[in-house]
Scaffold this motif. Sequence first.
Motif, PDB file in Angstrom:
ATOM      1  N   LYS A  71      25.466  92.566  52.663  1.00 10.15           N
ATOM      2  CA  LYS A  71      26.376  92.411  53.799  1.00 10.15           C
ATOM      3  C   LYS A  71      26.677  93.748  54.467  1.00 10.15           C
ATOM      4  N   ASP A  96      26.932  84.182  52.267  1.00 13.61           N
ATOM      5  CA  ASP A  96      26.254  84.875  51.168  1.00 13.61           C
ATOM      6  C   ASP A  96      24.761  84.577  51.212  1.00 13.61           C
ATOM      7  N   THR A 109      33.760  88.743  44.321  1.00 22.20           N
ATOM      8  CA  THR A 109      33.631  89.295  45.666  1.00 22.20           C
ATOM      9  C   THR A 109      33.940  90.775  45.640  1.00 22.20           C
ATOM     10  N   HIS A 114      25.607  93.239  43.352  1.00 20.38           N
ATOM     11  CA  HIS A 114      26.261  92.013  42.902  1.00 20.38           C
ATOM     12  C   HIS A 114      26.845  92.236  41.506  1.00 20.38           C
TER      13      HIS A 114
END
Length: 1321
Positions: free
Chosen positions: A922, A968, A1094, A1065
């Motif tokens: 992102k 996502d 998150t 992640h």
Amino acid sequence: MSSPSPSPGSCRFADYFVLAGIDTDSGLEPDELSALCQWVEAERYGRSRESPCPNKASGENFDQSPLRRTFKSRVLAHYPQNVEYNPFDQDAVNMLCMPKGLSFKTQAENRDPQFHSFLITREDGSRTYGFVLTFYEEVTCKQICSAMQTLYQMHNVEQYSSVYASSSCSMDSLASSIDEGDSTSLAKMQRYNSYDISRDTLYVSKCICLITPLPFVQACRKFLQQLHKAVSSRQTPPLPLESYIHNILYEVPLPPPGRSLKFSGVYGPIICQRPGPNELPLFDFPLREAFELLGLENLVQLFTCVLLEMQILLYSQDYQRLMTVAEGITALLFPFQWQHVYVPILPASLLHFLDAPVPYLMGLQSKEPNDRSKLELAQEVNHPSIVQGREAFTISVLHPHQSWYSFKEKANLCFVDIDNHFIDLPEDFPQFPNKLEFIQEISEVLLHFGIPPEGNLHCSESATELQSLVLDELANDKKNGNLTSTTINMYELLKGNETLARLQALAKRTGVAMEKMEIVAPREKERDTKCQCSEDELRDHKLAVQLREVFAKRFTQMFADYEAFVIQPTQDMESWLTNREQMQNFDKASFLSDQPEPYLPFLSHFIETQMFATFIDNKIVSLWEEKDPLLRVFDSRIEKMKIYNVRVPTIRTSNYQKCTILKEAAQAIEQRLVKIDHTAIHPHLLDMKIGQGKYEQGFFPKLQADVLATGSTNNNRWANRGATAQRRKDRLRQHSEHLALDNDLKEKYIQEARSFGKSLRQPKLSDLSPAVIAQTNWKFVEGLLKECRIKTKRMLVEKMGHEAVELGHGEASITGLEENMLIASLCDLLERIWSHGLLIKQGKSALWSHLMHYQECEEKRETIVETPAAARPERRKSESGLILPTLKVSLNHDMRHVQQMSEIKTDVGRARAWIRLSLEKKVLSQQLKQLLLNQSLIKKLYKRYAFLRCEEEKEQFLYHLLSLNAVDYFCFTSVFTTIMIPYRAVIIPIKKLSNSITTSNPWISVSGELGGTGVMQVPKNLLEMTFECQNLGKLTTVQIGHDNSGLLAKWLVDCVMVRNEITGHTYRFPCGRWLGKGVDDGSLERILVGELITPVVEEDLSKQCRTPPQLRSPTVARRLSITSLGGKTGKPNAGQIQEGIGESINNIVKHFHKPEKERGSLTILLCGEFGLVSALEQVFHHGFKSVRLFQKNVFIWDFLEKAVTYFETADEEEVQVNLLEGKRCTESSKSLCQYVNAINSAPRNIGKDGKLQLLVCLGARDHLLPRWIPLLAECPVISRMYEDSALLRDHASVNSLIRVLQTLHEFNITLETSLVKGIDV
């Protein structure tokens, strides 16, 4: 680009006859573009602006030989002046008739006539074809000859001055360099490149041209050649030239579909034929030449690139070769049509289109044979700029001295050097399905006609012609090639012989006429049929149609069921056209799922192209309008194939099916050429004035405009027939206007809906001002921005729709395969944006090249400014003393990860990997913004009009990409499944209740959707470890345990954190339980189920890493013993427990109803926070007596062990009396005892809660839970350990639970290896 079809109202064979050449009134006019190029060259080589330089206004260039310079040509005449349905575009015709301008030669040079064709595509996509014969005429104008002489004198002066000025050495060295044979020696130049008005004859190029609505190549070539022969011959033609031109313009009709036509040329009949309505569209170019020039393998690769809408650049010295290859490759696309820029012959004035960031198919003429290193490239020049809106636009001109290789290295460019049998392909593009079998079938067709599949380029042109001649003779005469079956013209054969030439001259002086000598081969057998055209022409026609049928068969097989996946509209045509952009017209995911696996790489890209989208649009529009001709033919073939194959199942297979109608297709053409259907009116004398029609040999005469301006219609039945048909069409059109949209509005909707780039499909040749060029580039910029908005919106909406489905809202609208296609499409878009306006092309990926330049700049800056704080990453701390290093996130850091991926070999692959990684993290918009902040680098790499230098559009572009952060993506993790990835694992204990470090030897094992690590020992006295392994995918479980050694073996673990060091992640695996003997449930190892957390800011990390209060964490609460559960938390009531059971079962059912490639982790649905194990634990806990036996906690597993003991010790008769289930009950009890004993005897040190979890998972896998639940509910042990109000003692609740669990019987549940390790049942 539409298929060949005549314009509405056209019924004539030819619309215009054009004559172009030198205008003696205006004299020699240098080409302005050539002047600008030479001025740029002077600037490049460092000439000062004050020093003598080429005159930019006049275009004079003293460095180049005048005979090699380009001069402007003019359209000298065209007949008629205008045709209503096809307005004459004088600039375009002049530019394409003579793309290089005028050419001058002397008597010492070859002046053979040259034929080439061209096409002009109108704004609506319809075509007009041009056929040109260029020849040379002697220059009789004294002013032109004098001007050329003057230019040569100036040229020689310039050469002398440049030679002496360039020499900084002595005269001796200069002389020695000349003696050594320097290529620039003056003697050599004067010998081979000179013009002397006193001894040389000057010739200039002129051309005659036919403009036609349909591409009858061979017929037009013959007509023009006969017309030129009439001018060059000593013998006058039977009729004035005006008669033949008038005849072809006004009296020769278009042949009707499925018919053939014969009309008269100057010296003989000319034949043409047109396919029928159910045949492949008209194609009259020699497809044989395309295969001979490129070779079969190269042509199939080029064909694939065209299908995938890449940028195609054809390169040849011969204009007709460019047209033949371009037209041939687009004809093979049936039933699809090229939808983008299509310029087979690119005039010099339009070379800026090579920089367009859109798909194109263009042809570029090479200057010299066998030398592609001199390909001229577009470069930015500081020439007078034109202000357009926001900033100035700089004209791009060509630089002749730059290497071609810097241009060819573009990600989506396919470069085809036709003359040298060379093709340079893009990287990483999918192969055409069944490519090997496909090539084999085409090879058989080629070999049948004597064409080698590898092509004929390695032979010289003369040798190729000789070889073809010999092969034809051997095939025809059946007498070892001694005599051909046709007349041998010995005069023509021997006219180049010197002895014969001397005899001819002697005979001429003595007045003896020499007759032509002929030898006629004896006739062996009369042919059954007489073809009206030559054997070579018939052979080419048959070969072309059979090759096209093979290609068409492939699409018929691949898209036989396409109509079943077309999404039919529910609204009217006006509404559909208005909302076309937002609508999905083809079920791509379902179509791909129905295709054979080998087809998917190609088809997944192809169905995203504009040509396929237009094909589907045409199918939907056919609901309201007449079906597109290509679509009609294609659909009829599919219907015919289904009728013939009615017994064959419709399941798609990858088995190759050969074309079976080759013979029929060839016979249809041969039949039309053998039996001529129509004969046109013969040329006749026109009403010309006395004295008109005379001409001089070798000079094309000035035609009489009055007799060619119009044609009579009273003697032309074809014109009457065409007019009647046109009136019928007009009535139908007027009727349709009352029932549907206005045609203009309808066309507007269609053009806007189909593609933003459709208006750019063909550059307008008549207006090439700098302002128009600048406006064209702004259209490119606006189109790229619009495409970015459309793609990001589609990705966002469909991905959010998919996530909503997982939450129980709506239905899925995107699949993994379709998601991958969307992301690949986004990668293509970014490459095109970064390629727009690029000055320096290094490598095949413009984006990666920019990233590398940026990395180089940043590394230099980092070496200069380096702070101690930056060398050591900060660590995040929590109240429990956790130390977790902060993951460094930067553009350079991500680039280094991609550069270390040895599996990726190309720049294009690295760029796509970086895009996917940034999208998954992102940070795509953020990092691209960082990349574009380096304005000095942008200005160095890009032209002023480039997309990346348009501030407003660039900001909108980044904003659209920023919207993708709302969802996502795992597009990096799921694609690069074999790469090695570094991971970091941190074990977080609860220090307040136990030791932070255990004295035993801890270990962990991490598992994901793609595999597991196996057991890894954690270094003693450390809570953190790093390891590298092959990509695990999304992480699902972690097994943690120790060997219970040492004094401080008991260990209370809060959770385990595992982070992917590339993607960032981070997964949290909650535990909240003890590890050790004699504490909690006595477990020495636990299986933890992960959850993706998150990203959080640093100060919030401690909240993420600590065990939350039990009210906020059902996962931890259910893991505690029943004693603490009863004392510290509120008990859920029976209704809540039953609702939880239903929800967990429903999630598993949804999981199996998704496509296999779209299913998530089943382990989470079984063992996760709201999984089946958790829900059944709530059932077993309900009403469980919370008492302590000898101060020890009691667990559900204790109840199960007591029940198993009862089943094993009780007599069979007692069991049957108490449970009233007979044989079935006995089998169920045996299976329960078997599974419980197997779990207890396993070599694993899992605790009692872990054993219960394992039993539930095994029972779900083997569909035994509905049989175990009633056993346990009726077991006498239950009365001692459960209250009367417990759910397990309520018959209605138990029966309801059994029915719910039975819904899992239809699914095949597969458990992760980490769950069932060591269990053999």
